[in-house]
Design an enzyme around this catalytic site. Structure first.
Site, PDB file in Angstrom:
ATOM      1  N   SER A  40       0.823  -1.211   0.000  1.00 55.88           N
ATOM      2  CA  SER A  40       0.000   0.000   0.000  1.00 55.88           C
ATOM      3  C   SER A  40       0.857   1.261   0.000  1.00 55.88           C
ATOM      4  O   SER A  40       0.316   2.353  -0.069  1.00 55.88           O
ATOM      5  CB  SER A  40      -0.957   0.001   1.195  1.00 55.88           C
ATOM      6  OG  SER A  40      -0.242  -0.180   2.383  1.00 55.88           O
ATOM      7  N   HIS A  48      -3.092  -2.707  -5.667  1.00 56.05           N
ATOM      8  CA  HIS A  48      -3.380  -2.312  -4.287  1.00 56.05           C
ATOM      9  C   HIS A  48      -4.870  -2.452  -4.012  1.00 56.05           C
ATOM     10  O   HIS A  48      -5.678  -1.613  -4.417  1.00 56.05           O
ATOM     11  CB  HIS A  48      -2.895  -0.871  -4.049  1.00 56.05           C
ATOM     12  CG  HIS A  48      -3.191  -0.377  -2.666  1.00 56.05           C
ATOM     13  ND1 HIS A  48      -3.459   0.930  -2.369  1.00 56.05           N
ATOM     14  CD2 HIS A  48      -3.274  -1.050  -1.475  1.00 56.05           C
ATOM     15  CE1 HIS A  48      -3.698   1.052  -1.074  1.00 56.05           C
ATOM     16  NE2 HIS A  48      -3.593  -0.131  -0.523  1.00 56.05           N
ATOM     17  N   GLU A  92      -6.293   0.082  -6.851  1.00 55.43           N
ATOM     18  CA  GLU A  92      -5.294   0.993  -7.420  1.00 55.43           C
ATOM     19  C   GLU A  92      -4.292   0.136  -8.185  1.00 55.43           C
ATOM     20  O   GLU A  92      -3.690  -0.777  -7.607  1.00 55.43           O
ATOM     21  CB  GLU A  92      -4.555   1.742  -6.302  1.00 55.43           C
ATOM     22  CG  GLU A  92      -5.151   3.091  -5.960  1.00 55.43           C
ATOM     23  CD  GLU A  92      -4.337   3.811  -4.880  1.00 55.43           C
ATOM     24  OE1 GLU A  92      -4.085   5.001  -5.042  1.00 55.43           O
ATOM     25  OE2 GLU A  92      -3.962   3.179  -3.878  1.00 55.43           O
ATOM     26  N   ASN A 145      -3.802   6.751  -0.383  1.00 51.61           N
ATOM     27  CA  ASN A 145      -3.211   6.857   0.950  1.00 51.61           C
ATOM     28  C   ASN A 145      -2.329   8.094   1.092  1.00 51.61           C
ATOM     29  O   ASN A 145      -2.160   8.627   2.186  1.00 51.61           O
ATOM     30  CB  ASN A 145      -2.431   5.582   1.296  1.00 51.61           C
ATOM     31  CG  ASN A 145      -3.379   4.458   1.700  1.00 51.61           C
ATOM     32  OD1 ASN A 145      -4.571   4.685   1.926  1.00 51.61           O
ATOM     33  ND2 ASN A 145      -2.865   3.238   1.790  1.00 51.61           N
TER      34      ASN A 145
END
Ligand code: 3H9
Length: 692
Positions: free
Chosen positions: A405, A426, A438, A476
């Site tokens: 991540s 991800h 992702e 993130n």
């Protein structure tokens, strides 16, 4: 230009066929064509009955959404439906596939409705911030009673052909070719000597007045902040208290009022972005590799979730764990996931699906799989080890993927002799439930590997967004920044509970501190520890959060965090206050209103997102919008943060950022792209269009 609506006559039967690929949307040409076809039928001495058919997979996909927001052109859809209903001879709608929104309303305008098994009738308008606006809310209750209309319209739901027959939405159910069956049905009606039967002339059946209150209570809770579901209930209620013509006017008024709302604009922005996000110019014409089997390395929550997602899509999975006990544990987690999918109606049979799962402890079992996804501990040396092993056993042409991540996927790829085959996938937890994927693409990745990842996402029914390599990728990385804004607001005088409440009032399902409690406050602590060596001295450290970690207050799992918990219900934890006071020291304190909190939180999100787009980590602003919508609970009716930013004005937002930068120049560094757009008088939407 030829009309998308054909008119043919066979014997005494007129066949009106709508052919407007891909979904038979009711754009202007179709509406005009239908209007003219009904005129022709009325004047046609030979034809005694008419059938309306849709060509292709759908009956009709509804109003043409791309026309919304543009000046409306006559004939309007409600008038077309009434024109069909007012025909002097019987009209049958023959429905073989989805009849959605305005498409369902055309069917309701007809005098008789035939459906072929497999057809569906739905009113998805609320998903676009709208309600049925072409008579649906007035005609459906007259046919089915109020109950089914209240079940369907606020929910944006649909019914099968069988259900439609049960509730009285259709008159006849058949199997086979729709044209043939419609001809048989039409001949039968002619033989029976039936006449026109106008739904608008029917009275609204008796109803339970409490049903409306119950529906309002339900949808106020379920669709927090959304206007359309409650308006749909108002429209159905109008059918019970107004004569048909007045009800139609009231529905139109409500529909047009929703057309003007930012929610409608946000949801339609989201609708088109869902489709644009996987259309990347660099992948045009690039054929994906075939994926017939998948390997998963690591069977923890994430690995088991990924394996479940693949199994649910019908892919055989080989899962590698370090020992038999861990492999068994992973199998048990996957079994639990599949059982839950059966309960949710997503899967018929867990047992037969499980036969496609093999758990092993030896990487050699991956020698034949087409794609492997690693979901092991987030540590570069561990990843290197895994990818070295994968490189040794996997066949040429296989895709090697990491679920990291935040780690550098380029560096992971460099551990192999085939970086062109390595990509980041991800997933978001729980991986078999969350829609977002992702796809992290290092410069070294071959285009067909990226195309393969998008094809896999489609198969897994995920919404995929392409991201470049950086710490946290798109989602993130942006999250870290708006979380940072929340911490700064705490130091400046807002409480965690005020912040959570303001963010929920904005429309997110949870505030950042509730979210922290849910995920576990140890995660935030570990992230801070990881980033500590590179921390800029001007950055702040949420010392109260570190203290909470050291106290063992890790959130829901320990019963105490920003909230104290009884079960899942949390109440503010007063014990956090002295820790925050200590961190604030003698900093000046502001009296934050919910609007001030929302503005800073959102500005931080948009500013970081503009950096992410400016650096090419996200290809377009719309990729950010889709990421936040599907991975971070951003309210769909707001379209996404970039759409929100356009709607409030980029210049005003930039001014605020510059203002806050006077006190905190490190955190509030304006994104160069934001400054550029403001200087040029352009918007994020302009950027999306320029990239189309
Ligand atoms: C309404 O009816 C209001 C009325 O009550 C009152 C009016 C007064 N219009 O999704 P796909 C495009 S509101 C224009 O990939 P699928 C879509 O953008 C409407 N375009 O295919 C895409 O274009 P592109 C109520 C539309 O097979 C292409 O068609 N109706 C529309 O996976 C293929 O779409 C709805 O809300 C449209 N209505 O799914 C239905 N629909 O190729 C909305 C699609 O350029 N549509 N396009 O990317 C859907 O839910 C799905 O598209 C559908 C097909 C299930 C129909």
């Amino acid at each position: 230009m030829t009309s998308p609506v054909r008119y043919d006559v066979t014997g005494e039967i007129a066949v009106i066929t709508i052919a407007n690929p891909p979904v038979n949307a009711l754009g202007h040409a179709v509406r005009q064509g239908l209007w003219d076809a009904i005129d022709r039928f009325d004047a046609d001495a030979q034809a005694r009955i008419a059938i309306i058919l849709g060509e292709g997979a759908l009956f009709l996909g509804g109003a043409d959404i791309s026309e919304f927001g543009k000046p409306p052109k006559e004939p309007h859809l409600p008038d077309v439906c009434t024109h069909i209903e007012r025909a002097s001879k019987p009209v049958i709608a023959a429905v073989h596939g989805p009849a959605l929104g305005g498409g369902c309303e055309v069917a309701l305008g007809a005098h008789y409705r035939l459906a072929i098994k497999g057809a569906r009738f739905g009113f998805p308008e609320v998903q676009l911030g709208l309600i049925p606006g072409a008579g649906g809310s007035q005609r459906m209750p007259r046919l089915t009673g109020v109950g089914p209309a209240l079940d369907m319209m606020p929910a944006g739901g649909s019914v099968t052909a069988d259900q439609a027959l049960d509730i009285g939405l259709i008159d006849h159910l058949a199997e086979g070719d729709v044209h043939e069956q419609a001809m048989i049905y039409a001949k039968g009606l002619l033989a029976d000597g039936v006449d026109v039967r106008r739904v608008g002339d029917l009275p609204c059946p008796a109803y339970d007045a409490d049903a409306f209150d119950a529906a309002r209570t339900l949808w106020t809770r379920k669709a927090r902040g959304e206007v359309a579901p409650l308006t749909a209930i108002d429209a159905v209620e109008a059918a019970t208290r107004l004569p048909f013509d007045e009800g139609i006017k009231e529905e139109r008024r409500l529909f047009l009022s929703l057309m003007e709302t930012p929610q409608r604009a946000g949801m339609i922005h989201a609708f088109f972005n869902d489709r644009k996000v996987s259309k990347l110019p660099e992948l045009k014409g690039v054929a994906p590799r075939e994926i017939a089997s998948v390997g998963v390395i690591g069977g923890g929550t994430m690995g088991a979730g990924i394996a479940t997602a693949c199994l649910l899509a019908g892919l055989p999975v080989t899962l590698v764990e370090r020992d038999e006990a861990s492999a068994e544990k992973a199998r048990a987690t996957i079994t639990g996931n599949l059982d839950a999918a059966v309960k949710r109606g997503k899967l018929k049979d867990a047992e037969s699906t499980l036969t496609k799962l093999t758990t092993v402890t030896d990487y050699a079992a991956l020698s034949d799989v087409d794609l492997a996804i690693e979901a092991v501990f987030e540590d570069m040396s561990v990843k290197h080890d895994v990818f070295t092993k994968l490189d040794a056993v996997m066949k040429p042409g296989a895709v090697l993927a990491t679920n990291t991540s935040y780690l550098d996927v380029t560096e992971i790829a460099a551990a192999t002799s085939r970086p062109a085959d390595v990509i980041g996938l991800h997933f978001f937890s729980p991986a078999h439930v969350m829609k977002l994927l992702e796809i992290v693409v290092p410069d070294t990745t071959a285009p067909e590997v990226t195309a393969t990842a998008f094809a896999l996402a489609k198969r897994l029914k995920k919404t995929a967004v392409k991201a470049g390599v950086c710490d946290g990728f798109i989602g993130n990385r942006i999250l870290a920044t708006y979380r940072g804004a929340a911490d700064r607001m705490i130091l400046a005088g807002a409480s965690p509970w005020e912040i959570d409440a303001a963010i929920k009032a904005f429309g997110l399902p949870m505030g950042p501190f509730e979210m922290g409690d849910l995920a576990g406050l140890d995660i935030g602590y570990m992230t801070r520890q990881r980033k500590a060596p590179d921390r800029d001295p001007r950055d702040i450290v949420p010392t109260w959060a570190d203290a909470m970690y050291h106290n063992g207050w890790l959130g829901q799992k320990t019963g105490q965090g920003y909230y104290t918990y009884e079960g899942r219900k949390g109440t503010p934890n007063d014990a956090v206050k002295p820790l925050i006071d200590e961190a604030r020291g003698d900093r000046p304190q502001l009296d934050f209103t919910p609007e001030m909190i929302q503005r800073r939180y959102m500005a931080a999100m948009v500013n970081e997102a503009a950096k992410v787009v400016g650096e090419g980590i996200a290809a377009r602003p719309l990729d950010v919008d889709v990421t936040l919508l599907y991975g971070y609970g951003f309210p769909r009716w707001r379209g996404g943060p970039m759409h929100w930013a356009d709607s409030v004005g980029l210049d005003a937002l930039l001014n605020d950022i510059k203002d806050w930068a006077k006190d905190d120049p490190y955190f509030w560094q304006p994104a160069p792209l934001l400054e550029q757009l403001v200087a040029e008088g352009r918007t994020f939407s302009d950027l999306n269009e320029a990239s189309a």
